[in-house]
Enzyme design. Structure first.
Site, short mmCIF file in Angstrom:
data_model
loop_
_atom_site.label_atom_id
_atom_site.label_comp_id
_atom_site.label_asym_id
_atom_site.label_seq_id
_atom_site.Cartn_x
_atom_site.Cartn_y
_atom_site.Cartn_z
N ASP A 62 -80.60 23.67 44.13
CA ASP A 62 -79.09 23.53 44.27
C ASP A 62 -78.17 22.94 43.12
O ASP A 62 -78.87 22.54 42.22
CB ASP A 62 -78.71 22.79 45.56
CG ASP A 62 -79.46 21.53 45.70
OD1 ASP A 62 -80.14 21.20 44.75
OD2 ASP A 62 -79.66 21.21 46.91
N ASN A 128 -79.21 14.13 57.56
CA ASN A 128 -79.00 15.00 58.48
C ASN A 128 -79.87 16.22 58.66
O ASN A 128 -79.54 17.32 59.50
CB ASN A 128 -77.80 15.19 58.42
CG ASN A 128 -77.35 16.21 57.39
OD1 ASN A 128 -78.19 16.59 56.54
ND2 ASN A 128 -76.16 16.50 56.86
N HIS A 130 -80.73 18.19 56.22
CA HIS A 130 -80.57 19.30 55.25
C HIS A 130 -81.55 19.57 54.15
O HIS A 130 -82.29 18.54 54.00
CB HIS A 130 -79.23 19.25 54.62
CG HIS A 130 -78.96 18.12 53.54
ND1 HIS A 130 -78.01 17.32 53.48
CD2 HIS A 130 -79.67 17.85 52.32
CE1 HIS A 130 -77.91 16.58 52.24
NE2 HIS A 130 -79.14 16.93 51.79
N GLU A 135 -76.54 22.60 55.15
CA GLU A 135 -76.26 21.52 56.08
C GLU A 135 -76.58 22.08 57.39
O GLU A 135 -76.68 23.33 57.73
CB GLU A 135 -74.74 21.12 55.90
CG GLU A 135 -74.40 20.52 54.73
CD GLU A 135 -74.56 19.09 54.40
OE1 GLU A 135 -75.65 18.46 55.40
OE2 GLU A 135 -74.07 18.47 53.54
C1 GLP Z 1 -79.32 15.83 48.31
C2 GLP Z 1 -80.07 17.37 47.67
C3 GLP Z 1 -81.47 17.54 48.57
C4 GLP Z 1 -82.10 16.51 48.67
C5 GLP Z 1 -81.63 15.30 49.55
C6 GLP Z 1 -82.01 13.91 49.66
O1 GLP Z 1 -78.36 16.13 48.81
N1 GLP Z 1 -79.35 18.33 47.92
O2 GLP Z 1 -82.08 18.71 47.80
O3 GLP Z 1 -83.29 16.58 49.24
O4 GLP Z 1 -80.11 15.15 49.40
O5 GLP Z 1 -81.50 13.23 48.81
P1 GLP Z 1 -82.23 11.89 48.38
O6 GLP Z 1 -83.75 12.08 47.97
O7 GLP Z 1 -81.64 11.17 47.18
O8 GLP Z 1 -82.51 10.93 49.47
#
Ligand code: GLP
Length: 239
Positions: A62, A128, A130, A135
């Site tokens: 992404d 959440n 995702h 989402e």
């Molecule tokens: C982000 C990314 C995800 C990631 C998630 C967790 O928003 N788009 O690919 O896995 O949220 O982030 P973190 O590893 O900083 O907790």
């Protein structure tokens, strides 16, 4: 789906590294990569290893809409800093967050993945549930698309920006259906903020309200956890 508990995030990241090595040894060419805080230790291990990706492809999940690939908080920059500048790939792909032509950008990304089927997908997970930036409410057969970020995701990700106002509200994300096409999936979850979503995933309840629960439809998923993320399921894990 296999839930594996490790003594620390570092130990879980080491295991992810070993699984990448194993996949490479078995011929994996294309790696689906994730951003965020979670895979940072894995990328550090990869950087200091002798692994060679010069014949491999990297396809990221992404990118934020509105951030140019040179923006310091773009996932393009994150990947340069955390992996690509030290470990060059044959080619790397990340959606272009500054392309306003949504139809062209998303179709081109799907085509890239069609041309380079993902052998091993690394995932993090949002608080959440995702995956990528898909989402709650995203259909499980979704393709790469423009997505609106929820307030909770914007809250969770504001730590990477100077202020909440700077956090983009939209992103291009590989779809859930696209992610499910990967041959093998490794999801990393660390820290107490992920404990509830991991318990929900472990419960086996499959619902579009929990995007990660789509992974129950995939035949080869490993969930690598540290003790904090496994807080509510520890007693039920055998390892
Ligand atoms: C982000 C990314 C995800 C990631 C998630 C967790 O928003 N788009 O690919 O896995 O949220 O982030 P973190 O590893 O900083 O907790």
């Amino acid at each position: 789906m296999h839930f594996l508990l490790f003594e620390s995030a570092q130990a879980a990241s080491q295991k992810a590294y070993e699984l990448i090595q194993e996949a490479k040894f078995q011929g994996a060419q294309t790696f689906g990569l994730a951003t965020g805080g979670t895979p940072e230790q894995l990328y550090a291990i990869l950087r200091s290893s002798d692994i060679d990706f010069s014949d491999s492809y990297a396809i990221n999940l992404d990118e934020y809409i509105g951030l140019d690939p040179t923006h310091p908080q773009s996932y393009a920059q994150y990947m340069q800093k955390n992996l690509f500048s030290t470990k060059p790939f044959k080619a790397t792909y990340i959606p272009n967050g500054s392309n306003p032509d949504v139809a062209a950008e998303t179709a081109a990304y799907e085509k890239i993945i069609e041309d380079h089927p993902i052998d091993l997908q690394i995932l993090g997970i949002g608080t959440n549930g995702h995956i990528g930036f898909n989402e709650p409410g995203t259909p499980f057969d979704s393709k790469t698309s423009l997505v609106d970020l929820t307030a909770s995701t914007i809250q969770a990700n504001k730590r990477y920006f100077e202020s909440e106002e700077e956090v983009p509200t939209q992103a291009y994300s590989m779809g859930i259906g696209t992610i499910l096409k990967a041959k093998k999936i490794i999801l990393l979850a660390f820290g107490s903020s992920k404990a509830q979503t991991i318990a929900d995933l472990f419960s086996g309840n499959i619902t579009i309200d929990n995007p990660a629960s789509a992974l129950h439809h995939h035949h080869d998923v490993s969930i690598l956890l540290d003790p904090e993320a496994a807080l509510y399921i520890k007693d039920k894990l055998k390892n």
